[in-house]
Design a protein around this motif. Structure first.
Motif, mmCIF file in Angstrom:
data_model
loop_
_atom_site.group_PDB
_atom_site.id
_atom_site.type_symbol
_atom_site.label_atom_id
_atom_site.label_comp_id
_atom_site.label_asym_id
_atom_site.label_seq_id
_atom_site.Cartn_x
_atom_site.Cartn_y
_atom_site.Cartn_z
ATOM 1 N N GLU A 129 1.552 1.803 4.982
ATOM 2 C CA GLU A 129 2.070 2.726 5.988
ATOM 3 C C GLU A 129 3.589 2.774 5.903
ATOM 4 O O GLU A 129 4.266 1.752 6.079
ATOM 5 C CB GLU A 129 1.642 2.278 7.386
ATOM 6 N N LEU A 130 4.117 3.943 5.589
ATOM 7 C CA LEU A 130 5.566 4.123 5.614
ATOM 8 C C LEU A 130 6.078 3.957 7.041
ATOM 9 O O LEU A 130 5.371 4.299 7.987
ATOM 10 C CB LEU A 130 5.935 5.517 5.089
ATOM 11 N N PRO A 131 7.284 3.412 7.227
ATOM 12 C CA PRO A 131 8.296 3.079 6.212
ATOM 13 C C PRO A 131 8.260 1.623 5.753
ATOM 14 O O PRO A 131 9.259 1.141 5.200
ATOM 15 C CB PRO A 131 9.600 3.373 6.953
ATOM 16 N N ASP A 132 7.157 0.923 5.988
ATOM 17 C CA ASP A 132 7.079 -0.488 5.601
ATOM 18 C C ASP A 132 7.344 -0.654 4.108
ATOM 19 O O ASP A 132 6.956 0.189 3.298
ATOM 20 C CB ASP A 132 5.702 -1.062 5.930
ATOM 21 N N ARG A 133 7.975 -1.759 3.756
ATOM 22 C CA ARG A 133 8.194 -2.077 2.351
ATOM 23 C C ARG A 133 6.875 -2.515 1.726
ATOM 24 O O ARG A 133 6.099 -3.244 2.338
ATOM 25 C CB ARG A 133 9.227 -3.203 2.208
ATOM 26 N N ILE A 134 6.610 -2.049 0.540
ATOM 27 C CA ILE A 134 5.385 -2.411 -0.166
ATOM 28 C C ILE A 134 5.729 -3.295 -1.360
ATOM 29 O O ILE A 134 6.822 -3.170 -1.940
ATOM 30 C CB ILE A 134 4.609 -1.153 -0.606
ATOM 31 N N ASP A 135 4.819 -4.166 -1.707
ATOM 32 C CA ASP A 135 5.079 -5.176 -2.737
ATOM 33 C C ASP A 135 4.925 -4.596 -4.144
ATOM 34 O O ASP A 135 4.050 -4.980 -4.918
ATOM 35 C CB ASP A 135 4.138 -6.371 -2.545
ATOM 36 N N TYR A 136 5.783 -3.630 -4.443
ATOM 37 C CA TYR A 136 5.880 -3.046 -5.785
ATOM 38 C C TYR A 136 7.351 -3.118 -6.194
ATOM 39 O O TYR A 136 8.237 -2.949 -5.360
ATOM 40 C CB TYR A 136 5.436 -1.580 -5.790
ATOM 41 N N PRO A 137 7.625 -3.325 -7.470
ATOM 42 C CA PRO A 137 9.023 -3.380 -7.915
ATOM 43 C C PRO A 137 9.718 -2.021 -7.774
ATOM 44 O O PRO A 137 9.064 -0.972 -7.695
ATOM 45 C CB PRO A 137 8.911 -3.770 -9.394
ATOM 46 N N ASP A 138 11.039 -2.050 -7.748
ATOM 47 C CA ASP A 138 11.834 -0.817 -7.750
ATOM 48 C C ASP A 138 11.458 0.034 -8.966
ATOM 49 O O ASP A 138 11.167 -0.494 -10.044
ATOM 50 C CB ASP A 138 13.326 -1.135 -7.821
ATOM 51 N N ASP A 139 11.463 1.345 -8.765
ATOM 52 C CA ASP A 139 11.208 2.305 -9.854
ATOM 53 C C ASP A 139 9.857 2.071 -10.534
ATOM 54 O O ASP A 139 9.723 2.236 -11.757
ATOM 55 C CB ASP A 139 12.332 2.250 -10.894
ATOM 56 N N SER A 140 8.851 1.712 -9.749
ATOM 57 C CA SER A 140 7.500 1.545 -10.300
ATOM 58 C C SER A 140 6.895 2.877 -10.718
ATOM 59 O O SER A 140 6.005 2.927 -11.568
ATOM 60 C CB SER A 140 6.581 0.887 -9.273
ATOM 61 N N PHE A 141 7.382 3.966 -10.115
ATOM 62 C CA PHE A 141 6.825 5.290 -10.386
ATOM 63 C C PHE A 141 7.948 6.251 -10.749
ATOM 64 O O PHE A 141 9.095 6.073 -10.335
ATOM 65 C CB PHE A 141 6.071 5.813 -9.160
ATOM 66 N N GLU A 142 7.577 7.266 -11.490
ATOM 67 C CA GLU A 142 8.565 8.276 -11.876
ATOM 68 C C GLU A 142 8.667 9.393 -10.834
ATOM 69 O O GLU A 142 9.739 9.954 -10.618
ATOM 70 C CB GLU A 142 8.210 8.844 -13.255
ATOM 71 N N GLU A 167 12.331 4.169 1.302
ATOM 72 C CA GLU A 167 11.349 3.319 0.632
ATOM 73 C C GLU A 167 10.701 4.054 -0.539
ATOM 74 O O GLU A 167 10.463 3.463 -1.596
ATOM 75 C CB GLU A 167 10.290 2.844 1.625
ATOM 76 N N MET A 168 10.428 5.338 -0.368
ATOM 77 C CA MET A 168 9.904 6.126 -1.477
ATOM 78 C C MET A 168 10.882 6.142 -2.642
ATOM 79 O O MET A 168 10.488 5.997 -3.804
ATOM 80 C CB MET A 168 9.613 7.566 -1.020
ATOM 81 N N LEU A 169 12.169 6.284 -2.337
ATOM 82 C CA LEU A 169 13.185 6.326 -3.386
ATOM 83 C C LEU A 169 13.387 4.961 -4.040
ATOM 84 O O LEU A 169 13.810 4.887 -5.191
ATOM 85 C CB LEU A 169 14.506 6.842 -2.811
ATOM 86 N N ARG A 170 13.097 3.898 -3.332
ATOM 87 C CA ARG A 170 13.138 2.582 -3.970
ATOM 88 C C ARG A 170 12.037 2.479 -5.020
ATOM 89 O O ARG A 170 12.242 1.956 -6.114
ATOM 90 C CB ARG A 170 12.951 1.472 -2.926
ATOM 91 N N LEU A 171 10.872 3.013 -4.699
ATOM 92 C CA LEU A 171 9.713 2.907 -5.589
ATOM 93 C C LEU A 171 9.709 3.953 -6.693
ATOM 94 O O LEU A 171 9.111 3.733 -7.745
ATOM 95 C CB LEU A 171 8.422 3.061 -4.778
#
Length: 225
Positions: A129-142, A167-171
């Motif tokens: 659930e946004l805006p919670d931080r999720i346990d994925y590294p930075d830039d996991s997705f393009e 948070e979306m931009l972190r991922l």
């Protein structure tokens, strides 16, 4: 606070609609894509069947298939009644009627349900659930996508939207948000403030799409790192 099943209103869109809403090219679809608030959309399933790499994040993925199916059937009539009462707020060219709309939405959600349990095992559907931080590294997705949620629900407030998009931009290296209006198709001052905030640090572009079902809801926000 835990999400309650009776508070969700499931309504899913398909890969053709995602492609039009988000201006996804063939090359875009080959990239690692994250969908935020995908709910019961069939985009993930259809993209996976075509060999693409999509991960969907949504708080409703804490529920079982049977619970979601029951909720879809429970709210189906209510949603269609609301659509009928507000029919003048929509453009009926590609989708010709309420009956066709219901058929398209239900077909998308049934595909999602068929895939849901398999997708959970494969970690394509992830409870978050946004805006919670999720346990994925930075830039996991393009590419990160948000359909009919961020910027639309202005009642969530400015700070929520800043935190969620951050948070979306972190991922993700790039974020795409559609549409750029509130639930009444109005471009609000809060939306302008959010865009101004991210424009100071990122490359922000607004593009018009060919997808316009809700009147005046045809603009796409693209934020690039």
């Amino acid at each position: 606070m835990a999400l309650k099943l009776d508070s969700i209103v499931p309504w899913g869109r398909n890969i053709d609609e995602y492609t039009e809403m988000f201006l996804l090219s063939d090359e875009d679809l080959k990239k690692r894509i994250a969908g935020f608030g995908d709910g019961p959309a069939s985009f993930n399933y259809q993209a996976t069947m075509r060999g693409y790499n999509v991960t969907s994040f949504d708080p409703i993925y804490c529920f079982s298939k049977s619970q979601l199916e029951a909720r879809i059937n429970e709210v189906r009539t209510v949603i269609m009644k609301q659509m009928s009462e507000n029919k003048e707020n929509y453009i009926w060219n590609k989708i010709k009627s309420l009956e066709e709309l219901e058929s398209i939405r239900m077909a998308s959600m049934m595909l999602f349900l068929q895939d849901y349990e398999k997708g959970l095992i494969e970690k394509r559907y992830v409870f978050h659930e946004l805006p919670d931080r999720i346990d994925y590294p930075d830039d996991s997705f393009e590419i990160g996508l948000s359909s009919h949620f961020l910027l639309m629900y202005t009642s969530l407030g400015y700070d929520f939207h800043i935190a969620a998009i951050s948070e979306m931009l972190r991922l993700c290296k790039q974020v795409r948000i559609f549409p750029l209006c509130d639930l009444d198709s109005n471009a609000s001052e809060m939306i302008e403030r959010v865009i101004d905030y991210f424009s100071k640090k990122y490359n922000v572009v607004i593009r018009c799409t060919d997808y316009e079902f809700q009147k005046d809801a045809n603009k796409l926000l693209i934020i690039n790192k």
